[in-house]
Design an enzyme around this catalytic site. Structure first.
Site, PDB file in Angstrom:
ATOM      1  N   LEU A  19      22.237 -44.038  16.038  1.00 17.32           N
ATOM      2  CA  LEU A  19      21.004 -43.463  15.894  1.00 17.32           C
ATOM      3  C   LEU A  19      21.040 -42.438  15.102  1.00 17.32           C
ATOM      4  O   LEU A  19      22.482 -42.088  16.109  1.00 17.32           O
ATOM      5  CB  LEU A  19      19.776 -43.483  16.787  1.00 17.32           C
ATOM      6  CG  LEU A  19      18.808 -44.700  17.132  1.00 17.32           C
ATOM      7  CD1 LEU A  19      17.652 -43.883  18.608  1.00 17.32           C
ATOM      8  CD2 LEU A  19      17.568 -44.885  16.062  1.00 17.32           C
ATOM      9  N   GLU A  67      25.977 -42.888  29.140  1.00 14.08           N
ATOM     10  CA  GLU A  67      25.878 -41.481  30.241  1.00 14.08           C
ATOM     11  C   GLU A  67      23.785 -41.510  30.510  1.00 14.08           C
ATOM     12  O   GLU A  67      23.413 -41.434  30.895  1.00 14.08           O
ATOM     13  CB  GLU A  67      26.201 -40.179  29.333  1.00 14.08           C
ATOM     14  CG  GLU A  67      25.266 -39.222  30.175  1.00 14.08           C
ATOM     15  CD  GLU A  67      26.525 -38.212  29.651  1.00 14.08           C
ATOM     16  OE1 GLU A  67      26.810 -37.212  29.886  1.00 14.08           O
ATOM     17  OE2 GLU A  67      25.932 -37.405  28.134  1.00 14.08           O
ATOM     18  N   HIS A 163      20.690 -33.902  22.535  1.00 16.96           N
ATOM     19  CA  HIS A 163      20.950 -33.639  23.759  1.00 16.96           C
ATOM     20  C   HIS A 163      21.330 -32.383  24.425  1.00 16.96           C
ATOM     21  O   HIS A 163      21.613 -32.055  24.028  1.00 16.96           O
ATOM     22  CB  HIS A 163      21.656 -34.468  24.544  1.00 16.96           C
ATOM     23  CG  HIS A 163      21.203 -36.017  24.196  1.00 16.96           C
ATOM     24  ND1 HIS A 163      21.676 -37.218  23.714  1.00 16.96           N
ATOM     25  CD2 HIS A 163      19.912 -36.991  24.381  1.00 16.96           C
ATOM     26  CE1 HIS A 163      21.081 -38.421  24.417  1.00 16.96           C
ATOM     27  NE2 HIS A 163      19.744 -38.653  24.900  1.00 16.96           N
ATOM     28  N   CYS A 248      28.656 -38.095  26.542  1.00 15.46           N
ATOM     29  CA  CYS A 248      27.971 -40.053  26.785  1.00 15.46           C
ATOM     30  C   CYS A 248      28.736 -41.029  26.671  1.00 15.46           C
ATOM     31  O   CYS A 248      28.157 -42.168  26.914  1.00 15.46           O
ATOM     32  CB  CYS A 248      28.120 -39.623  25.441  1.00 15.46           C
ATOM     33  SG  CYS A 248      27.218 -38.374  24.355  1.00 15.46           S
TER      34      CYS A 248
END
Ligand SMILES: CN(C)C(=N)NCCC[C@H](N)C(=O)O
Length: 258
Positions: A19, A67, A163, A248
């Site tokens: 994504l 993560e 994030h 991540c």
């Protein structure tokens, strides 16, 4: 010395279909990404970390960003409920791995959503970014699981990046580092240090003197060295094309349950 453990997950052959939300899609070189992943894992090992490989999820292009599948606090692993439907199947094998390691398991349930990348922990405070992937219900459930363990959960606005840990992370002394144009409200953190490059805001604490970061933020790396830190750099260009960063690619398990 206490052994440090981390979960990792090998990239899917479909990594290039991962994504992309806030940046333009660019072609991903999967072979190069595989080598970069090996180097990332080698950097963890070189710093004394033992890694635990979660079963691959070849149908999930973003599974390497392990993560996001959980939040680990003390002896508890709160299994996330990813905000993107495509990523929901990723949690299954991650949960099995952490259960096997002896963690107490809790879950974020619908209608809550929460991605591990939205959660920054330091010294008993847990900041959670409310944004595209994590909603208020997910944050409330996380607080229900973690506050009895002594954590203070603080909601942070997040509109400019994917994030919370795309915007800010913490140095070993608790200073929060961020690239200001992408941080909604730096005043959330008492000790906030602006860094000159976007990926300079992403560090993994390897020990009290050492951080791991991406190789494309040399000015920020220099800034950290001037503060007395050892800095280990890894090239993660192929993951950055998918809005990934150094945090991540692993779940750090500091102090395993007995
Ligand atoms: C702190 N960060 C950035 C993370 N923990 N995860 C990155 C996930 C990227 C993936 N393509 C996605 O869009 O979900």
């Amino acid at each position: 010395m206490e052994k440090k453990h981390a979960l990792i997950r090998r990239p899917s052959p479909r990594l290039a279909d991962g994504l992309v939300t806030h940046i333009e899609r660019e072609p991903v070189d999967v072979k190069l990404a595989e080598r970069q992943w090996d180097d990332y894992v080698a950097a963890l090992h070189g710093a004394g970390w033992q890694t635990h490989e979660v079963d691959r999820a070849d149908d999930c292009p973003d599974a390497v960003f392990i993560e996001d599948t959980m939040v680990v606090y003390g002896d508890t692993a709160v299994i996330a409920r990813p905000g993107a439907d495509e990523r929901k199947p990723e949690t299954l094998a991650a949960e099995a791995a952490v259960r096997e390691l002896g963690y107490r398991i809790a879950h974020i349930e619908a209608p809550g959503t929460l991605d591990g990348g939205d959660v920054l922990k330091f010294g008993g405070t847990v900041w959670v970014g409310r944004g595209g992937r994590t909603n208020d219900e997910g944050i409330a459930q996380l607080a229900e699981h973690l506050e009895p363990l002594g954590a203070r959960v603080v909601t942070v606005p997040l509109t400019k990046v994917l994030h919370l840990k795309s915007a800010v992370t913490a140095l070993p002394d608790g200073t929060v580092v961020g690239y200001e144009p992408l941080v909604d409200d730096p005043s959330v953190w008492e000790k906030f240090l602006p860094v000159p490059e976007e990926s300079g805001s992403h560090v993994v604490i390897l020990d009290e003197n050492t951080v791991l970061m991406a190789a494309d933020a040399p000015k920020s790396a220099q800034l950290f060295r001037e503060r007395g830190l050892d800095v280990i750099e890894v090239d993660i260009s192929e993951y950055e094309k998918l809005e990934g960063c150094v945090t991540c690619l692993s779940v750090r398990l500091r102090g395993m349950p007995d």
